[in-house]
Design an enzyme around this catalytic site. Structure first.
Site, PDB file in Angstrom:
ATOM      1  N   GLU A   1     -17.693  17.577 -15.008  1.00 43.90           N
ATOM      2  CA  GLU A   1     -17.526  16.579 -13.953  1.00 43.90           C
ATOM      3  C   GLU A   1     -18.307  15.310 -14.309  1.00 43.90           C
ATOM      4  OE1 GLU A   1     -15.424  16.964 -11.635  1.00 43.90           O
ATOM      5  OE2 GLU A   1     -15.099  19.133 -11.537  1.00 43.90           O
TER       6      GLU A   1
ATOM      7  N   CYS B   1     -20.422  21.895  -4.598  1.00 45.10           N
ATOM      8  CA  CYS B   1     -20.529  21.482  -5.997  1.00 45.10           C
ATOM      9  C   CYS B   1     -20.681  19.965  -6.090  1.00 45.10           C
ATOM     10  CB  CYS B   1     -19.309  21.956  -6.784  1.00 45.10           C
ATOM     11  SG  CYS B   1     -19.251  23.757  -6.965  1.00 45.10           S
TER      12      CYS B   1
ATOM     13  N   HIS C   1     -17.930  22.884 -13.832  1.00 44.60           N
ATOM     14  CA  HIS C   1     -17.176  23.907 -13.114  1.00 44.60           C
ATOM     15  C   HIS C   1     -16.698  24.958 -14.112  1.00 44.60           C
ATOM     16  CE1 HIS C   1     -16.258  21.660  -9.198  1.00 44.60           C
ATOM     17  NE2 HIS C   1     -16.633  22.874  -8.839  1.00 44.60           N
TER      18      HIS C   1
END
Length: 202
Positions: A86, A152, A171
């Protein structure tokens, strides 16, 4: 890898909803067992409850306690099938109940922050290329710009707000969909080694 001891803190999440066993924490524990070839890497791992309050209490304390060179948060996503790096996180839109049935009062991560989105200074595209260049490793990586407006995203934004030069989020897919815990740990280790090489010079 740059010289000198490197302190790395890696967090995984505990159980929630359909994830009675959270692949992120299983993978992080496996990473701890796997370790790093480089003895100059100090690795600390923590399991974090899927709770907004727990994140707000715990993460600043981990930054203060360890003053890490790299803080890597790991979470599970049922919609990913690769190691998903991410690049950024969001401050608002947190309206989904955590494991305590709570949401942030303002639906924001950091009240008063002037940045709705914070991107990590780490270039996840470069990290992705490094991981995917390791031919003998089964795990492959992709880059994402949307961590999902749940815990998250929340934990990532909080750490980016503290130090965007030394924060990352990864992730992982659920276990055996398609990777087992050891394969996920190999991927995490490769990602962290790459991130250490790409740390901003400040």
């Amino acid at each position: 890898m740059p010289s000198g001891n490197k302190c790395i803190v890696v967090t995984g999440y505990g159980p929630f909803r359909g994830h009675k066993v959270n692949a992120s924490w299983v993978a992080v524990q496996e990473l701890k067992s796997l370790g790093f070839d480089d003895e100059q890497v100090e690795l600390y791992v923590y399991e974090i409850p899927v709770s907004y309050d727990a994140v707000k209490r715990t993460i600043p304390d981990l930054w203060e306690k360890h003053k890490p060179d790299l803080m890597v948060h790991v979470g599970v996503s049922a919609i990913v099938s690769e190691l998903t790096l991410e690049q950024q996180a969001h401050n608002d839109g947190y309206d989904r109940d955590d494991v305590d049935g709570q949401i942030p009062h303002t639906k924001m991560c950091v009240d008063g922050s002037c940045h709705n989105i914070i991107a990590s200074d780490l270039n996840m595209s470069l990290v992705c290329e490094d991981i995917n260049s390791i031919q003998e490793m089964k795990v492959k990586a992709v880059v994402s710009h949307d961590p999902g407006r749940y815990l998250c995203d929340f934990i990532y934004y909080l750490s980016l707000h503290i130090n965007k030069g030394r924060t990352a989020f990864i992730h992982v897919p659920p276990l055996n969909a398609p990777y087992n815990a050891f394969e996920l740990a190999q991927g995490l280790r490769a990602a962290i080694k790459s991130m250490l090489n790409h740390l901003p010079l400040h």
